[in-house]
Design a protein around this motif. Structure first.
Motif, PDB file in Angstrom:
ATOM      1  N   TRP A  39       0.834  -1.202   0.000  1.00 23.20           N
ATOM      2  CA  TRP A  39       0.000   0.000   0.000  1.00 23.20           C
ATOM      3  C   TRP A  39       0.866   1.250   0.000  1.00 23.20           C
ATOM      4  O   TRP A  39       0.588   2.213  -0.722  1.00 23.20           O
ATOM      5  CB  TRP A  39      -0.930  -0.011   1.211  1.00 23.20           C
ATOM      6  N   VAL A  45      -6.894   3.434 -10.934  1.00 26.40           N
ATOM      7  CA  VAL A  45      -5.913   3.249  -9.861  1.00 26.40           C
ATOM      8  C   VAL A  45      -6.405   2.256  -8.814  1.00 26.40           C
ATOM      9  O   VAL A  45      -5.624   1.441  -8.303  1.00 26.40           O
ATOM     10  CB  VAL A  45      -5.579   4.601  -9.204  1.00 26.40           C
ATOM     11  N   TYR A  46      -7.702   2.312  -8.489  1.00 25.17           N
ATOM     12  CA  TYR A  46      -8.228   1.469  -7.412  1.00 25.17           C
ATOM     13  C   TYR A  46      -9.124   0.329  -7.919  1.00 25.17           C
ATOM     14  O   TYR A  46      -8.984  -0.810  -7.472  1.00 25.17           O
ATOM     15  CB  TYR A  46      -9.023   2.321  -6.415  1.00 25.17           C
ATOM     16  N   LEU A  99      -1.605  -5.272  -2.847  1.00 24.82           N
ATOM     17  CA  LEU A  99      -2.351  -4.955  -1.633  1.00 24.82           C
ATOM     18  C   LEU A  99      -3.660  -5.736  -1.579  1.00 24.82           C
ATOM     19  O   LEU A  99      -3.940  -6.453  -0.612  1.00 24.82           O
ATOM     20  CB  LEU A  99      -2.628  -3.454  -1.574  1.00 24.82           C
ATOM     21  N   PHE A 100      -4.479  -5.595  -2.629  1.00 24.93           N
ATOM     22  CA  PHE A 100      -5.778  -6.265  -2.635  1.00 24.93           C
ATOM     23  C   PHE A 100      -5.623  -7.782  -2.699  1.00 24.93           C
ATOM     24  O   PHE A 100      -6.421  -8.518  -2.108  1.00 24.93           O
ATOM     25  CB  PHE A 100      -6.619  -5.770  -3.808  1.00 24.93           C
ATOM     26  N   THR A 132       1.450   2.061  -9.834  1.00 23.31           N
ATOM     27  CA  THR A 132       0.316   2.128  -8.911  1.00 23.31           C
ATOM     28  C   THR A 132      -0.542   0.879  -9.037  1.00 23.31           C
ATOM     29  O   THR A 132      -1.018   0.344  -8.029  1.00 23.31           O
ATOM     30  CB  THR A 132      -0.534   3.376  -9.185  1.00 23.31           C
ATOM     31  N   TYR A 143      -1.223  -1.642  -5.846  1.00 22.64           N
ATOM     32  CA  TYR A 143      -2.575  -1.887  -5.343  1.00 22.64           C
ATOM     33  C   TYR A 143      -3.036  -3.317  -5.621  1.00 22.64           C
ATOM     34  O   TYR A 143      -3.811  -3.885  -4.844  1.00 22.64           O
ATOM     35  CB  TYR A 143      -3.557  -0.877  -5.935  1.00 22.64           C
ATOM     36  N   THR A 189       1.304   6.758  -6.735  1.00 21.29           N
ATOM     37  CA  THR A 189       0.116   7.527  -7.117  1.00 21.29           C
ATOM     38  C   THR A 189       0.321   9.013  -6.873  1.00 21.29           C
ATOM     39  O   THR A 189      -0.107   9.851  -7.672  1.00 21.29           O
ATOM     40  CB  THR A 189      -1.109   7.036  -6.332  1.00 21.29           C
ATOM     41  N   PRO A 242      -7.121  -2.665 -10.149  1.00 22.52           N
ATOM     42  CA  PRO A 242      -6.349  -3.628  -9.345  1.00 22.52           C
ATOM     43  C   PRO A 242      -7.223  -4.500  -8.454  1.00 22.52           C
ATOM     44  O   PRO A 242      -6.920  -5.684  -8.255  1.00 22.52           O
ATOM     45  CB  PRO A 242      -5.429  -2.737  -8.509  1.00 22.52           C
ATOM     46  N   PHE A 243      -8.306  -3.933  -7.910  1.00 21.19           N
ATOM     47  CA  PHE A 243      -9.200  -4.734  -7.075  1.00 21.19           C
ATOM     48  C   PHE A 243      -9.851  -5.842  -7.894  1.00 21.19           C
ATOM     49  O   PHE A 243      -9.886  -7.003  -7.466  1.00 21.19           O
ATOM     50  CB  PHE A 243     -10.270  -3.845  -6.448  1.00 21.19           C
ATOM     51  N   ALA A 281       2.315   1.825  -3.419  1.00 23.21           N
ATOM     52  CA  ALA A 281       1.275   2.298  -4.335  1.00 23.21           C
ATOM     53  C   ALA A 281       0.919   3.750  -4.080  1.00 23.21           C
ATOM     54  O   ALA A 281       0.715   4.530  -5.021  1.00 23.21           O
ATOM     55  CB  ALA A 281       0.034   1.416  -4.200  1.00 23.21           C
ATOM     56  N   ILE A 282       0.855   4.144  -2.825  1.00 28.94           N
ATOM     57  CA  ILE A 282       0.532   5.536  -2.501  1.00 28.94           C
ATOM     58  C   ILE A 282       1.635   6.466  -3.005  1.00 28.94           C
ATOM     59  O   ILE A 282       1.360   7.519  -3.599  1.00 28.94           O
ATOM     60  CB  ILE A 282       0.332   5.701  -0.988  1.00 28.94           C
TER      61      ILE A 282
END
Length: 287
Positions: free
Chosen positions: A10, A227-228, A132-133, A125, A129, A17, A231-232, A13-14
């Motif tokens: 995370w 971005v979110y 992370l996910f 990014t 992510y 981003t 990846p999710f 990725a932050i």
């Protein structure tokens, strides 16, 4: 404030981003440095890097350490059942790792932005992510979501005895979730406000707004989905493939699908990326 196994992903990725959101400002800064001379203005000590590290050190690290102290079992995905299972040096490495991972993500994306490969900065990014996910959804044993939605090692062990709804309700009514809700509002709210603010700030630079193909609100929505959301969705698909086909075949198939979706020249992701108006040229290019 996220579980330890996913925290560094995370953070990376932050950082990436943040650099991508401020891509045009970073290019402008590089041109200013070259024009004035390195001794006049540092390439490293610019406000965007400083604010990124400040975000990691002031918000991410304290919130993560608070959750680790408040519930070490949840924070370690129930690897450690209590404080006695945590080595003091591990806490130190965790705190420093958050800042270092954020720095590495920022610098990696910045390099791509400055050479005109903004899409590859965006892929930093996506990769961060996705990991992370993937950790939160699947984990190393297929039970990532169970470890995420239970507050103690005992509740995790008893998950099969209760329905999914009861397990989720128990988590949503716990003190751990309340702490995550309060801390998440501060951390994620600041993160989103910074990313959107820097993106809008970049569009205001001379000649920059012409690269944006859609209204600003839609551009922000497309950026957020890329971005979110992407990846999710990728983490969910990868988890399903691994469960059905096993790790080797499932990951191989997912890698092929990801290559088509992300790397093909005419992929929909590249098309959507082009709508947002982030840098696509070398920093030395004329405005």
């Amino acid at each position: 404030m996220i579980q330890i196994q996913a925290a560094l992903f995370w953070s990376y990725a932050i950082g990436a981003t943040f650099a991508l959101s401020a891509g045009r400002q970073l290019q402008w800064w590089e041109r200013s440095v070259r024009g004035e001379g390195v001794r006049t203005r540092s390439r490293a000590a610019h406000p965007y890097l400083a604010l990124t590290l400040l975000f990691a050190a002031v918000l991410m690290v304290p919130s993560g350490l608070f959750v680790m102290w408040q519930n070490p079992s949840w924070s370690t995905m129930h690897v450690a059942s209590g404080h006695e299972g945590l080595w003091a040096g591990f806490v130190l490495f965790y705190a420093g790792g958050i800042v270092v991972a954020t720095l590495l993500g920022f610098l990696a994306a910045r390099v791509f932005v400055l050479v005109g490969a903004g899409y590859w900065a965006y892929l930093q990014t996506v990769g961060g992510y996705f990991l992370l996910f993937g950790t939160l959804i699947h984990g190393w044993d297929g039970n990532g979501y169970r470890r995420l939605l239970t507050t103690s090692a005992r509740a995790y062990a008893e998950w099969p005895r209760e329905s999914v709804v009861n397990n989720v309700l128990d988590f949503l009514t716990s003190g751990t979730f309340l702490a995550l809700l309060i801390l998440g509002t501060a951390v994620i709210g600041t993160m989103l406000a910074t990313e959107i603010g820097w993106l809008v700030e970049g569009w205001r630079l001379p000649g920059a707004d012409g690269d944006r193909k859609v209204p600003r609100v839609m551009a922000v929505a497309v950026a957020a989905a890329g971005v979110y959301g992407l990846p999710f969705a990728g983490a969910v698909v990868a988890s399903v493939l691994v469960r059905v086909l096993g790790w080797p075949l499932g990951l191989a198939l997912f890698a092929g699908l990801a290559g088509v979706v992300l790397l093909a020249r005419r992929s929909p992701v590249r098309v959507l990326y082009g709508l947002v108006g982030v840098p696509g040229r070398h920093w030395r290019a004329d405005e």
